[in-house]
Structure formats: C-alpha cells, structure tokens
Design a protein around this motif. Structure first.
Motif, PDB file in Angstrom:
ATOM      1  N   SER A  71       0.830  -1.209   0.000  1.00 47.15           N
ATOM      2  CA  SER A  71       0.000   0.000   0.000  1.00 47.15           C
ATOM      3  C   SER A  71       0.862   1.256   0.000  1.00 47.15           C
ATOM      4  CB  SER A  71      -0.923   0.018   1.216  1.00 47.15           C
ATOM      5  OG  SER A  71      -1.828  -1.051   1.161  1.00 47.15           O
ATOM      6  N   LEU A  72       1.947   1.232   0.748  1.00 49.65           N
ATOM      7  CA  LEU A  72       2.841   2.388   0.767  1.00 49.65           C
ATOM      8  C   LEU A  72       3.588   2.520  -0.558  1.00 49.65           C
ATOM      9  CD1 LEU A  72       4.125   2.214   4.434  1.00 49.65           C
ATOM     10  CD2 LEU A  72       2.486   3.833   3.445  1.00 49.65           C
ATOM     11  N   LEU A  73       3.909   1.400  -1.180  1.00 50.11           N
ATOM     12  CA  LEU A  73       4.513   1.452  -2.512  1.00 50.11           C
ATOM     13  C   LEU A  73       3.515   2.033  -3.516  1.00 50.11           C
ATOM     14  CD1 LEU A  73       7.129   0.725  -3.985  1.00 50.11           C
ATOM     15  CD2 LEU A  73       6.126  -1.510  -4.466  1.00 50.11           C
ATOM     16  N   ARG A  85       8.803   8.965   7.239  1.00 52.05           N
ATOM     17  CA  ARG A  85       9.508   8.049   8.148  1.00 52.05           C
ATOM     18  C   ARG A  85       8.558   7.272   9.034  1.00 52.05           C
ATOM     19  NH1 ARG A  85      11.771  11.520  13.151  1.00 52.05           N
ATOM     20  NH2 ARG A  85      10.187  13.128  13.093  1.00 52.05           N
ATOM     21  N   TRP A  86       7.416   7.847   9.362  1.00 53.76           N
ATOM     22  CA  TRP A  86       6.430   7.147  10.184  1.00 53.76           C
ATOM     23  C   TRP A  86       5.778   6.016   9.380  1.00 53.76           C
ATOM     24  CZ3 TRP A  86       7.345   7.954  14.958  1.00 53.76           C
ATOM     25  CH2 TRP A  86       7.873   9.183  15.355  1.00 53.76           C
ATOM     26  N   ASP A  87       5.501   6.279   8.127  1.00 59.20           N
ATOM     27  CA  ASP A  87       4.987   5.222   7.245  1.00 59.20           C
ATOM     28  C   ASP A  87       5.984   4.065   7.174  1.00 59.20           C
ATOM     29  OD1 ASP A  87       2.690   6.737   6.486  1.00 59.20           O
ATOM     30  OD2 ASP A  87       3.833   7.725   4.898  1.00 59.20           O
ATOM     31  N   LEU A  88       7.243   4.406   6.954  1.00 58.23           N
ATOM     32  CA  LEU A  88       8.273   3.375   6.792  1.00 58.23           C
ATOM     33  C   LEU A  88       8.536   2.624   8.088  1.00 58.23           C
ATOM     34  CD1 LEU A  88      10.715   5.336   4.463  1.00 58.23           C
ATOM     35  CD2 LEU A  88       8.991   3.629   3.829  1.00 58.23           C
TER      36      LEU A  88
END
Length: 106
Positions: A71-73, A85-88
């Motif tokens: 989803s983040l990709l 950075r919080w997502d990662l």
C-alpha cells in the motif's frame, strides 16, 4: 511459489481492485471501472488460498504486513506521495510481525 511472492501478487490484486472502487466513487471514474476491479479482487482471494497454512486467519494475518508495504509502494508510485519516516517505521514493524507469523514453528 514462496509465500512472500504470493502475498505480493495478492496485495497488488487487492489494491488494484480496491482502487477501482475508489476511482469510481471518489474520482468520478466511469462505473465500468468496477469490472476489472471485481476481477482483481477475485484474483486476490484466489491467491490467498495458495498459501500453505492450516488456518485462513494465520495466512491473512501474515499477509497484513505485506499489504501494508504494498500500500505504501502504491502511495508512492501510483499516487505520487512519498511515504514519510512514520509510514516506513510502521511498515517495518508490520513486516517483522508478518515474518514472525510465517516463520513460527508449527
């Protein structure tokens, strides 16, 4: 096929299918977007049945980490928003959890 490869394909199918509905309802895309969307969601469900697990819930739980990463990709590549950075950090925690579920002795 290794579990993470199946999960990656399943995530792509699920996200694409859900995005078809998102596009129709929120981006004013034509209703025919739902046809490939529904097909993609059916493919997603079938792919999850290929996971070697005695329990569906465990297969789905392990999939969750891969889904978050995918989803983040998607956020970055399809929507043009770079994960922060919080997502990662959250993605890393989820993938570690997924690995623990998959690698646990049974």
């Amino acid at each position: 096929m290794p579990a993470y490869a199946i999960y990656s394909l399943a995530a792509l199918a699920e996200i694409a299918g859900c995005f078809a509905f998102w596009g129709w309802l929120k981006l004013d895309r034509p209703i025919w977007w739902l046809i490939p969307g529904v097909a993609s969601l059916a493919l997603f469900a079938w792919l999850l049945t290929l996971i070697d697990s005695e329990a569906a819930g465990r297969a789905y739980a392990a999939y969750g980490g891969v889904y978050i990463a995918a989803s983040l990709l998607w956020l970055w590549l399809a929507e043009g928003i770079k994960p922060d950075r919080w997502d990662l950090t959250g993605m890393t925690v989820a993938l570690v959890g997924s690995a623990i579920i998959l690698a646990g002795p049974r």
